[in-house]
Design a protein around this motif. Structure first.
Motif, mmCIF file in Angstrom:
data_model
loop_
_atom_site.group_PDB
_atom_site.id
_atom_site.type_symbol
_atom_site.label_atom_id
_atom_site.label_comp_id
_atom_site.label_asym_id
_atom_site.label_seq_id
_atom_site.Cartn_x
_atom_site.Cartn_y
_atom_site.Cartn_z
ATOM 1 N N LYS A 191 0.829 -1.211 0.000
ATOM 2 C CA LYS A 191 0.000 0.000 0.000
ATOM 3 C C LYS A 191 0.862 1.259 0.000
ATOM 4 C CE LYS A 191 -4.298 -1.695 2.069
ATOM 5 N NZ LYS A 191 -5.246 -1.568 3.206
ATOM 6 N N THR A 192 1.960 1.227 0.769
ATOM 7 C CA THR A 192 2.879 2.370 0.798
ATOM 8 C C THR A 192 3.444 2.653 -0.587
ATOM 9 O OG1 THR A 192 3.486 1.861 3.087
ATOM 10 C CG2 THR A 192 5.002 3.266 1.842
ATOM 11 N N ASN A 193 3.642 1.582 -1.361
ATOM 12 C CA ASN A 193 4.165 1.727 -2.717
ATOM 13 C C ASN A 193 3.055 1.837 -3.772
ATOM 14 O OD1 ASN A 193 7.214 1.454 -2.571
ATOM 15 N ND2 ASN A 193 6.587 -0.309 -1.364
ATOM 16 N N GLN A 194 1.814 2.041 -3.290
ATOM 17 C CA GLN A 194 0.643 2.208 -4.164
ATOM 18 C C GLN A 194 0.375 0.977 -5.027
ATOM 19 O OE1 GLN A 194 0.501 6.021 -6.153
ATOM 20 N NE2 GLN A 194 1.093 7.137 -4.317
ATOM 21 N N LEU A 195 0.684 -0.189 -4.459
ATOM 22 C CA LEU A 195 0.358 -1.467 -5.081
ATOM 23 C C LEU A 195 -0.740 -2.128 -4.251
ATOM 24 C CD1 LEU A 195 3.994 -2.771 -5.692
ATOM 25 C CD2 LEU A 195 2.488 -1.713 -7.385
ATOM 26 N N SER A 196 -1.469 -3.053 -4.846
ATOM 27 C CA SER A 196 -2.551 -3.703 -4.104
ATOM 28 C C SER A 196 -2.583 -5.193 -4.388
ATOM 29 C CB SER A 196 -3.908 -3.072 -4.471
ATOM 30 O OG SER A 196 -4.167 -3.189 -5.859
ATOM 31 N N LEU A 197 -2.886 -5.961 -3.347
ATOM 32 C CA LEU A 197 -3.019 -7.406 -3.478
ATOM 33 C C LEU A 197 -4.317 -7.755 -4.197
ATOM 34 C CD1 LEU A 197 -1.900 -8.652 0.057
ATOM 35 C CD2 LEU A 197 -0.755 -9.147 -2.104
ATOM 36 N N ASN A 198 -4.231 -8.728 -5.076
ATOM 37 C CA ASN A 198 -5.425 -9.291 -5.698
ATOM 38 C C ASN A 198 -5.940 -10.387 -4.767
ATOM 39 O OD1 ASN A 198 -7.339 -10.651 -7.206
ATOM 40 N ND2 ASN A 198 -6.130 -10.662 -9.087
ATOM 41 N N LEU A 199 -6.978 -10.087 -3.986
ATOM 42 C CA LEU A 199 -7.442 -11.010 -2.955
ATOM 43 C C LEU A 199 -8.094 -12.264 -3.535
ATOM 44 C CD1 LEU A 199 -8.855 -8.550 -0.276
ATOM 45 C CD2 LEU A 199 -6.613 -9.621 -0.412
ATOM 46 N N ASP A 200 -8.523 -12.206 -4.774
ATOM 47 C CA ASP A 200 -9.095 -13.395 -5.404
ATOM 48 C C ASP A 200 -8.028 -14.439 -5.722
ATOM 49 O OD1 ASP A 200 -11.699 -12.420 -5.344
ATOM 50 O OD2 ASP A 200 -11.473 -11.389 -7.270
ATOM 51 N N LYS A 201 -6.773 -13.984 -5.846
ATOM 52 C CA LYS A 201 -5.696 -14.896 -6.216
ATOM 53 C C LYS A 201 -4.624 -15.040 -5.128
ATOM 54 C CE LYS A 201 -6.143 -14.149 -11.213
ATOM 55 N NZ LYS A 201 -5.446 -13.726 -12.463
ATOM 56 N N THR A 202 -4.710 -14.241 -4.087
ATOM 57 C CA THR A 202 -3.773 -14.355 -2.973
ATOM 58 C C THR A 202 -4.319 -15.371 -1.980
ATOM 59 O OG1 THR A 202 -3.000 -12.075 -3.233
ATOM 60 C CG2 THR A 202 -2.653 -13.102 -1.095
ATOM 61 N N THR A 203 -3.540 -16.403 -1.681
ATOM 62 C CA THR A 203 -4.040 -17.514 -0.880
ATOM 63 C C THR A 203 -3.016 -17.967 0.156
ATOM 64 O OG1 THR A 203 -3.216 -19.106 -2.514
ATOM 65 C CG2 THR A 203 -5.507 -18.408 -2.729
ATOM 66 N N PHE A 204 -3.498 -18.769 1.113
ATOM 67 C CA PHE A 204 -2.633 -19.421 2.094
ATOM 68 C C PHE A 204 -2.815 -20.923 1.998
ATOM 69 C CE2 PHE A 204 -2.317 -21.591 6.176
ATOM 70 C CZ PHE A 204 -0.992 -21.361 6.475
ATOM 71 N N LEU A 205 -1.711 -21.649 2.184
ATOM 72 C CA LEU A 205 -1.770 -23.110 2.150
ATOM 73 C C LEU A 205 -0.852 -23.672 3.222
ATOM 74 C CD1 LEU A 205 -2.666 -25.767 0.739
ATOM 75 C CD2 LEU A 205 -0.682 -25.505 -0.769
ATOM 76 N N GLN A 206 -1.402 -24.556 4.064
ATOM 77 C CA GLN A 206 -0.567 -25.265 5.033
ATOM 78 C C GLN A 206 -0.061 -26.549 4.389
ATOM 79 O OE1 GLN A 206 -2.473 -26.613 8.647
ATOM 80 N NE2 GLN A 206 -0.639 -27.689 9.337
ATOM 81 N N PHE A 207 1.229 -26.805 4.515
ATOM 82 C CA PHE A 207 1.832 -28.020 3.978
ATOM 83 C C PHE A 207 1.937 -29.041 5.115
ATOM 84 C CE2 PHE A 207 3.350 -24.490 1.410
ATOM 85 C CZ PHE A 207 3.036 -24.929 0.139
ATOM 86 N N ARG A 208 1.454 -30.254 4.850
ATOM 87 C CA ARG A 208 1.403 -31.262 5.911
ATOM 88 C C ARG A 208 1.796 -32.635 5.366
ATOM 89 N NH1 ARG A 208 -3.523 -32.653 7.549
ATOM 90 N NH2 ARG A 208 -4.531 -31.924 5.651
ATOM 91 N N THR A 209 2.309 -33.457 6.260
ATOM 92 C CA THR A 209 2.408 -34.887 5.981
ATOM 93 C C THR A 209 1.106 -35.518 6.466
ATOM 94 O OG1 THR A 209 3.384 -35.383 8.133
ATOM 95 C CG2 THR A 209 4.904 -34.810 6.340
ATOM 96 N N LYS A 210 0.918 -36.790 6.213
ATOM 97 C CA LYS A 210 -0.346 -37.439 6.604
ATOM 98 C C LYS A 210 -0.517 -37.502 8.121
ATOM 99 C CE LYS A 210 1.555 -42.145 6.280
ATOM 100 N NZ LYS A 210 1.387 -43.476 5.624
ATOM 101 N N ASN A 211 0.588 -37.361 8.850
ATOM 102 C CA ASN A 211 0.520 -37.404 10.314
ATOM 103 C C ASN A 211 0.563 -36.024 10.953
ATOM 104 O OD1 ASN A 211 0.542 -40.279 10.349
ATOM 105 N ND2 ASN A 211 2.777 -40.262 10.065
#
Length: 231
Positions: A191-211
């Motif tokens: 925001k300080t640099n006048q850029l904005s996140l595309n919230l439709d494509k910005t995501t979070f993913l947890q990486f896990r093993t089966k346990n």
């Protein structure tokens, strides 16, 4: 033969590239549009961070950021101030200022018989030309301070404006806090640099093993904005 403007632009590009290479200005986390790096290098380091954390029995997740029209949103005054900070100033800085400022554009619409209709010429206040030789390099310098805004518990991997951030922590509660703190810091910098996140494509993913434990928590961008969680 290339038009004179393209030749001049290539000369400027090579001068800037030599300067930032000599003084090692670009962040090590940046893999885009650089010699001897590629998407393969970025992907390798991304997977290495994830697998190392999993092998060490740590909780690991990734924030994958997408910027909305990054090239079109670059603010020339902010860019010029950053270039000066990186030692690109004086006569060369003035040359770049003339390159970035006083650009005009108009829209051409053709009807079914191919007759054109032209809009008025308008001053372009933001952005760099996406098809220009210099554009990609200027974008790298514009977002070059991003890794500095991210805390020690986060590991950014950049390819141009595509930003992946790996967060690692052995405990669930600090892990969730690290996610939200990192996202807040990144969004504030954009925001300080006048850029904005595309919230439709910005995501979070947890990486896990089966346990591994599956965590369930909200990732807040603001009071009324929750980041899409792919876990």
């Amino acid at each position: 033969m290339l038009p004179f403007s393209k030749i001049l632009e290539m000369i400027i590009y090579n001068r800037i590239k030599t300067h930032i290479t000599l003084y090692k200005i670009l962040a090590d986390e940046q893999y885009g549009f650089r010699d001897y790096t590629s998407t393969d290098n970025a992907a390798y380091n991304l997977l290495l961070n994830i697998t190392t954390a999993l092998n060490n029995k740590q909780i690991v997740g990734g924030i994958f950021c997408d910027l909305s029209k990054a090239f079109d949103c670059i603010n020339s005054e902010i860019l010029l101030s950053k270039l000066e900070l990186y030692g690109i100033k004086g006569i060369f800085g003035t040359l770049l200022k003339s390159y970035l400022n006083e650009r005009y554009q108009r829209v051409v619409i053709k009807d079914t018989t191919n007759n054109p209709t032209y809009s008025d010429w308008k001053l372009v206040k933001h952005g760099v030309p996406q098809d220009a030789i210099l554009s990609a390099l200027l974008l790298l310098l514009y977002i070059n301070d991003l890794p500095l805004a991210i805390g020690k518990n986060a590991r950014p991997i950049l390819y141009a404006d595509d930003t992946s951030i790996i967060i690692v922590n052995p405990n669930p509660s600090p892990f969730a806090n690290n996610i939200n703190e990192t996202l807040t810091a990144v969004n504030t910098l954009f925001k300080t640099n006048q850029l904005s996140l595309n919230l439709d494509k910005t995501t979070f993913l947890q990486f896990r093993t089966k346990n591994s434990q599956k965590l369930d928590f909200n990732i807040l961008l603001s009071k009324d904005q929750i980041l899409k969680n792919l876990i």
